[in-house]
Design an enzyme around this catalytic site. Structure first.
Site, PDB file in Angstrom:
ATOM      1  N   CYS A 178      13.656  32.461  26.709  1.00  0.00           N
ATOM      2  CA  CYS A 178      14.161  33.798  26.406  1.00  0.00           C
ATOM      3  C   CYS A 178      13.999  34.105  24.927  1.00  0.00           C
ATOM      4  CB  CYS A 178      15.560  34.029  26.947  1.00  0.00           C
ATOM      5  SG  CYS A 178      16.807  32.804  26.523  1.00  0.00           S
ATOM      6  N   ARG A 179      15.098  34.442  24.234  1.00  0.00           N
ATOM      7  CA  ARG A 179      14.953  34.937  22.850  1.00  0.00           C
ATOM      8  C   ARG A 179      14.920  33.850  21.793  1.00  0.00           C
ATOM      9  NH1 ARG A 179      19.405  39.707  23.658  1.00  0.00           N
ATOM     10  NH2 ARG A 179      18.004  41.277  24.537  1.00  0.00           N
TER      11      ARG A 179
END
Lengths: 221, 221
Positions: A178-179
């Site tokens: 993800c981030r």
DNA sequence: CAATTATTCAATAAAGTTATTGAATATATT
DNA sequence: AATATATTCAATAACTTTATTGAATAATTG
């Protein structure tokens, strides 16, 4: 200019720069802006603070040249002023994850709760890609996937994952990203997948870290 | 653990770490400790603050795991707890030097005053070493030279430079280095040398930066 | 064991940072 | 022109950080 005056000026300026980083919300903002530019409203919502408060923090960061703005209509879009802002954050992060027992424990506790026990580094992922066939899952919001993602990754935003599990190529190991290391989507996804009997593991780092290593990436316009 | 609680914990810890860096004196202390461990007394003298004040700042840094101590008699020797503390400082420094107009101007003004107009990067020095014959001058105190220096460098502590100019190999270009980009010895040395008609230029970075790039170095025990 | 020395501790006042309000500004839409 | 919307500004109170004292501690020397 006196020697003492010179040192005072230089180190004070750099301490101000450092202070402008030194707030939990502002670090979260850096992680968010590493995904692309965002309006004050979006930033406030993501960090879960009031708009006035977000604006105030953004002023501090702008004053230190950490972020820059672009006005569009009555929106103000903030972005990281320099790639090296993220580099600084990366090195701070690394130091902290490795050396602050408190952070290590928090990460471990949270991940164990989500049944996300292990993680994979970017280097390990690169090896896996060249050897075996792995499915790479991007669980960020679609907007962020479009702005840039790891080649061959499938976009399955977190809130759609449950209903899309059936569509995943069967029998293959899944790597979820993800981030960044503090983004919880990947852990939640791993928890959901392993609960369904699918072998899944999270990528320790996130897309901005992949990008900052100058690895190839794809975008969708 | 709640998502929000998790984020709050992790980012707060990292913000505390950042805060522990964010003071002009503490950044100076990092630059000093990058040369080797030092007692509280030495640190206070170098940074030009009271001993109690130095001790207080060192407590803050120790609390954040940036430095560690070793007791010897009634001396307490402080050292950087991790190489990556210096890495973080390097990336902060780079960001600041390049992006804060204020710092750039201060550096430029100070150096022009000392007639130290240009500087050389480590990469440029490496090229120069392989091609031409250059004289490399280390103008840090002898203790720091002994703890580690660039191979072939001559130790000429700043206060001895004036009387040793005659001994320098004639006709060759001189590259002067010291502790780092904010160390003023090198600029003062360049000023002195060019005043005597010797072609001299400062190395932008310092010995800790050479070392952190894993380039070979010599020590004297 | 008294004196000396290096460091830390504790108290304090001054200065700086922060979140919360509600008002002000500036652009876009009706 | 009036209204709506996104952002910023200004004031304030709570909290944190800092430098300065002088006293306390703890190891060493005489």
């Amino acid at each position: 200019m006196e020697k003492r005056e010179f040192k005072e000026k230089v180190y004070s300026e750099l301490a101000s720069l450092t202070k402008a980083l030194a707030h939990p919300f502002r670090l979260q903002i850096i992680d968010l802006l590493a995904q692309g530019s965002r309006s004050v409203e979006e930033i406030a919502a993501q960090v879960d603070i009031s708009i006035a408060n977000a604006s105030q923090h953004l002023q501090v960061m702008k004053g230190a040249n950490l972020v820059s703005i672009q006005k569009e209509g009555h929106y103000v879009h903030y972005r990281l002023a320099d790639e090296r802002v993220y580099t600084v954050w990366q090195s701070l992060r690394e130091l902290g994850i490795d050396r602050l027992a408190q952070i290590e424990r928090t990460l471990k506790d949270f991940r164990e709760e989500k049944n996300s026990f292990q993680s994979l580094s970017i280097d390990q992922l690169l090896e896996k890609i060249s050897e075996e066939g792995v499915v790479i899952l991007d669980v960020r919001p679609e907007k962020e996937f479009k702005a840039g993602h790891i080649p061959q990754a499938l976009s399955v935003p977190m809130e759609k994952l449950a209903q899309k599990i059936a569509d995943l190529p069967a029998g293959k190991e899944v790597v979820v990203y993800c981030r960044g290391p503090f983004c919880v989507f990947a852990d939640e996804a791993v928890g959901l997948l392993t609960g369904q009997g699918i072998r899944a593991i999270r990528l320790e780092e996130g897309f901005p870290d992949w990008k900052s290593r100058n690895l190839p990436f794809q975008t969708i316009s």
